[in-house]
Motif scaffolding. Structure first.
Motif, PDB file in Angstrom:
ATOM      1  N   GLN A  42      95.983  53.848 -25.120  1.00 32.09           N
ATOM      2  CA  GLN A  42      94.989  52.822 -24.801  1.00 32.09           C
ATOM      3  C   GLN A  42      95.274  51.484 -25.474  1.00 32.09           C
ATOM      4  O   GLN A  42      94.369  50.719 -25.781  1.00 32.09           O
ATOM      5  CB  GLN A  42      93.585  53.298 -25.160  1.00 32.09           C
ATOM      6  N   ILE A  65      94.164  54.669  -6.936  1.00 35.20           N
ATOM      7  CA  ILE A  65      94.650  54.058  -8.171  1.00 35.20           C
ATOM      8  C   ILE A  65      95.360  55.071  -9.065  1.00 35.20           C
ATOM      9  O   ILE A  65      96.421  54.789  -9.608  1.00 35.20           O
ATOM     10  CB  ILE A  65      93.512  53.307  -8.919  1.00 35.20           C
ATOM     11  N   HIS A 117      85.889  51.357 -25.005  1.00 36.01           N
ATOM     12  CA  HIS A 117      86.583  50.184 -25.540  1.00 36.01           C
ATOM     13  C   HIS A 117      85.879  48.860 -25.228  1.00 36.01           C
ATOM     14  O   HIS A 117      86.233  47.842 -25.805  1.00 36.01           O
ATOM     15  CB  HIS A 117      88.034  50.149 -25.036  1.00 36.01           C
ATOM     16  N   ILE A 122      95.025  39.887 -14.204  1.00 35.20           N
ATOM     17  CA  ILE A 122      95.908  39.600 -15.354  1.00 35.20           C
ATOM     18  C   ILE A 122      97.005  38.582 -15.010  1.00 35.20           C
ATOM     19  O   ILE A 122      97.620  37.996 -15.897  1.00 35.20           O
ATOM     20  CB  ILE A 122      96.541  40.923 -15.869  1.00 35.20           C
ATOM     21  N   LEU A 148      90.391  41.082 -21.397  1.00 33.90           N
ATOM     22  CA  LEU A 148      90.200  40.668 -19.996  1.00 33.90           C
ATOM     23  C   LEU A 148      88.735  40.807 -19.604  1.00 33.90           C
ATOM     24  O   LEU A 148      88.176  39.942 -18.928  1.00 33.90           O
ATOM     25  CB  LEU A 148      91.060  41.522 -19.056  1.00 33.90           C
ATOM     26  N   ASN A 188      85.716  55.727 -18.590  1.00 34.59           N
ATOM     27  CA  ASN A 188      85.632  55.562 -20.043  1.00 34.59           C
ATOM     28  C   ASN A 188      85.447  54.087 -20.413  1.00 34.59           C
ATOM     29  O   ASN A 188      86.332  53.266 -20.178  1.00 34.59           O
ATOM     30  CB  ASN A 188      86.924  56.096 -20.674  1.00 34.59           C
ATOM     31  N   LEU A 201      93.549  44.387  -9.539  1.00 34.19           N
ATOM     32  CA  LEU A 201      93.872  44.652 -10.947  1.00 34.19           C
ATOM     33  C   LEU A 201      95.122  43.896 -11.393  1.00 34.19           C
ATOM     34  O   LEU A 201      95.332  43.697 -12.591  1.00 34.19           O
ATOM     35  CB  LEU A 201      94.018  46.158 -11.183  1.00 34.19           C
ATOM     36  N   LEU A 220      88.911  50.084 -16.243  1.00 31.37           N
ATOM     37  CA  LEU A 220      90.377  50.142 -16.132  1.00 31.37           C
ATOM     38  C   LEU A 220      91.082  48.953 -16.780  1.00 31.37           C
ATOM     39  O   LEU A 220      92.301  48.896 -16.794  1.00 31.37           O
ATOM     40  CB  LEU A 220      90.773  50.202 -14.647  1.00 31.37           C
ATOM     41  N   ILE A 221      90.313  47.993 -17.286  1.00 26.87           N
ATOM     42  CA  ILE A 221      90.962  46.790 -17.838  1.00 26.87           C
ATOM     43  C   ILE A 221      90.746  46.713 -19.358  1.00 26.87           C
ATOM     44  O   ILE A 221      89.840  47.359 -19.894  1.00 26.87           O
ATOM     45  CB  ILE A 221      90.462  45.490 -17.158  1.00 26.87           C
ATOM     46  N   ASN A 222      91.563  45.911 -20.012  1.00 25.49           N
ATOM     47  CA  ASN A 222      91.453  45.854 -21.471  1.00 25.49           C
ATOM     48  C   ASN A 222      90.264  44.996 -21.906  1.00 25.49           C
ATOM     49  O   ASN A 222      89.673  44.263 -21.115  1.00 25.49           O
ATOM     50  CB  ASN A 222      92.778  45.399 -22.109  1.00 25.49           C
ATOM     51  N   LEU A 259     100.411  48.272 -14.035  1.00 25.34           N
ATOM     52  CA  LEU A 259     100.797  47.878 -12.676  1.00 25.34           C
ATOM     53  C   LEU A 259     101.781  46.722 -12.692  1.00 25.34           C
ATOM     54  O   LEU A 259     102.719  46.672 -11.901  1.00 25.34           O
ATOM     55  CB  LEU A 259      99.556  47.491 -11.863  1.00 25.34           C
ATOM     56  N   MET A 260     101.562  45.762 -13.585  1.00 25.12           N
ATOM     57  CA  MET A 260     102.476  44.613 -13.687  1.00 25.12           C
ATOM     58  C   MET A 260     103.875  45.081 -14.107  1.00 25.12           C
ATOM     59  O   MET A 260     104.883  44.607 -13.577  1.00 25.12           O
ATOM     60  CB  MET A 260     101.955  43.600 -14.720  1.00 25.12           C
ATOM     61  N   ILE A 306      97.371  49.473 -23.879  1.00 24.72           N
ATOM     62  CA  ILE A 306      97.349  48.681 -22.639  1.00 24.72           C
ATOM     63  C   ILE A 306      96.540  49.450 -21.598  1.00 24.72           C
ATOM     64  O   ILE A 306      96.290  50.646 -21.764  1.00 24.72           O
ATOM     65  CB  ILE A 306      98.760  48.377 -22.096  1.00 24.72           C
ATOM     66  N   PHE A 307      96.141  48.770 -20.521  1.00 22.57           N
ATOM     67  CA  PHE A 307      95.321  49.392 -19.497  1.00 22.57           C
ATOM     68  C   PHE A 307      96.006  49.273 -18.129  1.00 22.57           C
ATOM     69  O   PHE A 307      97.179  48.914 -18.047  1.00 22.57           O
ATOM     70  CB  PHE A 307      93.904  48.797 -19.527  1.00 22.57           C
ATOM     71  N   VAL A 308      95.257  49.571 -17.078  1.00 23.38           N
ATOM     72  CA  VAL A 308      95.879  49.668 -15.752  1.00 23.38           C
ATOM     73  C   VAL A 308      96.564  48.365 -15.301  1.00 23.38           C
ATOM     74  O   VAL A 308      97.684  48.413 -14.780  1.00 23.38           O
ATOM     75  CB  VAL A 308      94.841  50.142 -14.707  1.00 23.38           C
ATOM     76  N   PRO A 309      95.955  47.183 -15.469  1.00 23.12           N
ATOM     77  CA  PRO A 309      96.644  45.976 -14.988  1.00 23.12           C
ATOM     78  C   PRO A 309      98.026  45.797 -15.611  1.00 23.12           C
ATOM     79  O   PRO A 309      98.989  45.466 -14.906  1.00 23.12           O
ATOM     80  CB  PRO A 309      95.704  44.834 -15.408  1.00 23.12           C
ATOM     81  N   GLU A 310      98.143  46.041 -16.909  1.00 25.14           N
ATOM     82  CA  GLU A 310      99.436  45.873 -17.581  1.00 25.14           C
ATOM     83  C   GLU A 310     100.451  46.876 -17.034  1.00 25.14           C
ATOM     84  O   GLU A 310     101.626  46.554 -16.845  1.00 25.14           O
ATOM     85  CB  GLU A 310      99.289  46.062 -19.101  1.00 25.14           C
TER      86      GLU A 310
END
Lengths: 214, 343
Positions: free
Chosen positions: A55, A104, B247, B166, B214, B244, B162, B209-211, A63-64, A57-61
């Motif tokens: 955790q 996803i 965070h 970013i 963001l 979840n 997503l 799903l994002i940090n 995917l990039m 990084i998350f999904v956007p990172e």
């Protein structure tokens, strides 16, 4: 000479444009595509997987990073094919089962598998058993990945496994299942070979089933 | 202890009353597929015909002692009214045939719609009016809007959205998309409160799903505006993010929601502590699949007891997400019973 560590960094940070520029620059320096993939790109995606698991990084990172990796692979793979080199360590067909529109989780697993050197054939969402059977046969897949997010669609995974058996393909392909409501117990109950709780563990399951270890 | 009406029970908790001083904690279990199945209606009809949705919910709340009349059905009501063509299968979730904004530049042509002249949001407004006519203020009525990132994801496709969130190259266009989604959410929320909704739920599932950075920098400012809009109209604001959110809990606490749903993987005790003093009440967080669907009656009761102990009277007790379609009736009845029992 191109600093190849920058390619590792570009993929890790998901910088697609830089990854493409560095890949082209490395090729201009006569660096072997296989070296770029094995020593820099796969390692970068391995680190991405670890950071995602922790955790950091998350999904956007993720995917990039996958997008950057794919852009570089699109340059390197045709060159390797032309010179008769193997471009993947295994072939995986992946899809979300019928009635389920969530992609996803499947996309993350597909991205991580590609990042680890697999060829991934993503057949999409809401796929019926015939489509899975066709894809496994057509691509001669080593592994089939089945994804479901809904409790109402997860039983369909067994329908797919039964259809593969009826088509005489069950013994020719390993099956890995995953998705939020899926458990190891459910996977074993429906006759799957493996189960991935997270994107990373799905990749580990695929590798183990193909004897590729860590 | 005096049996309260569902509305008074929820109101007391939102006013800061400890649930130990009430007949029981409120039960805001989410019913969608389950409610349609319970009345033997195809899910497609439940999503498109407000009378079916109202009947399903009314019959379920009475049978299973649930404290809210909900208009939740599927996440693509606004998406359809923005102009997305939907596939609405007879008994599955409605979904876009293709995304409305395949390229981020397409956002420049995206037009807001008037909820009172729409199709799918208007159907929700009619459900609210019918609930109000049938039950007045006995039950809180729950309207719904999609949050900024959820709606952006429905319009762009989750993968592209997503990446948009970013990707610095298209930042201005993505902000334009969030702005339009936010303005529409406020418009739809106000129309629903005016129709009689007491609560407006804001579904922003993609945020899990994002940090944290963001979420705080790009999403919180828009969610805050939706909450302000709901409150200005006189509504109660509820947030629902599946998955979840451990965070981002601290940032959620700054938005101003009155009710914050938490899914089963969130730490209930910690979530209650984080919301302390912010005016927000936590709602959750029994595992809907492992416990409510697949567990036994005693598994369900034990999970409710555990949740109540962890919340220590400072939370609404529900499953972390939707009650699955094939949940055994005895399990959902046990859920309600366990809220009354001494522990």
């Amino acid at each position: 000479m191109t600093d190849l560590n920058l390619l590792y960094e570009a993929i890790l940070k998901g910088k697609q444009k830089s990854a493409v520029e560095l890949t082209n620059a490395a090729l201009a320096d006569n660096v072997e595509p296989k070296l770029l993939i094995d020593e820099y790109m796969i390692k970068a995606m391995g680190e991405v997987g670890l950071r995602f698991e922790n955790q950091e990084i998350f999904v956007p990172e993720l995917l990039m990073a996958g997008r950057a990796m794919k852009a570089s692979l699109n340059i390197l793979q045709p060159i390797m094919k032309n010179s008769g080199q193997k471009t993947s360590i295994g072939k995986v067909v992946i899809g979300t089962v019928k009635g389920d529109l969530h992609d996803i989780g499947k996309n993350l697993v597909a991205s991580m598998l590609e990042g680890c050197g697999f060829e991934v054939i993503d057949i999409g969402i809401d796929m019926d058993s015939e489509k899975f059977v066709e894809a496994v046969r057509e691509h001669n897949a080593d592994v089939l990945g089945l994804s479901a997010l809904l409790t109402t669609t997860m039983p369909y995974m067994k329908t797919v496994i039964d259809a593969l058996r009826d088509a005489g393909l069950r013994d020719k392909v390993k099956i890995v299942v995953g998705g939020a409501p899926i458990s190891a117990g459910f996977a074993s109950e429906i006759g799957a070979d493996g189960y991935g709780e997270t994107a990373n563990s799905a990749v580990t399951a695929v590798k183990n089933l193909l004897g590729l270890g860590k | 202890m005096t049996k309260l009406t569902p509305y008074d029970r929820l109101k007391a908790v939102l006013d800061g009353e400890n649930t130990k001083n009430l007949d029981r904690a409120p039960n805001l279990n989410i019913l969608m597929f389950f409610a349609a199945y319970y009345i033997n209606a195809p899910f497609g009809k439940f999503c498109t015909d407000y009378k079916t949705l109202v009947e399903g919910n009314l019959r379920c709340v009475e049978k299973f002692d649930i404290d809210v009349l909900s208009t939740m059905s599927d996440p693509v009501r606004e998406t359809a009214d923005f102009g997305t063509e939907l596939d609405i299968p007879e008994d599955e979730l409605p979904h876009p045939k293709r995304v409305l904004l395949p390229n981020i530049e397409d956002v420049q042509n995206l037009q807001l719609f008037d909820p009172l002249k729409s199709v799918r949001i208007l159907d929700r407004i009619k459900a609210i009016e019918l609930f109000k006519k049938e039950r007045g203020d006995e039950y809180p009525i729950l309207g719904w809007v999609e949050g900024p990132l959820a709606e952006a994801s429905d319009l762009r496709g989750i993968n592209d959205a997503l990446i948009d969130v970013i990707d610095e190259d298209n930042e201005e266009l993505f902000y334009e998309l969030l702005e339009k989604c936010t303005q529409e959410a406020i418009w739809c929320a106000k129309a629903q409160v005016e129709a009689g909704a007491h609560i407006i739920g804001v579904g922003d599932a993609a945020c899990s799903l994002i940090n944290r950075d963001l979420y705080r920098e790009k999403i919180v400012p828009y969610e805050k505006r939706i909450v302000e809009g709901i409150k200005q109209a006189g509504g109660i604001a509820r947030l629902h993010i599946c998955g979840n959110i451990n965070h981002i809990l601290e940032d959620i606490a700054t938005v101003g929601f009155d009710i914050v749903d938490i899914d089963w993987m969130v730490d209930m005790k910690h979530a209650v502590e984080v919301m302390q003093g912010t005016g927000a009440v936590i709602n959750g967080n029994i595992d809907p699949v492992a416990v409510v669907l697949n567990g036994s009656v005693s598994d369900v009761k034990n999970a409710v007891y555990k949740c109540r102990k962890e919340a220590n009277g400072r939370a609404i007790i529900s499953a972390g997400c939707e009650i699955p379609k094939f949940t055994k009736h005895e399990n959902l009845l046990a859920f309600a019973e366990a809220l009354y029992e001494q522990i």
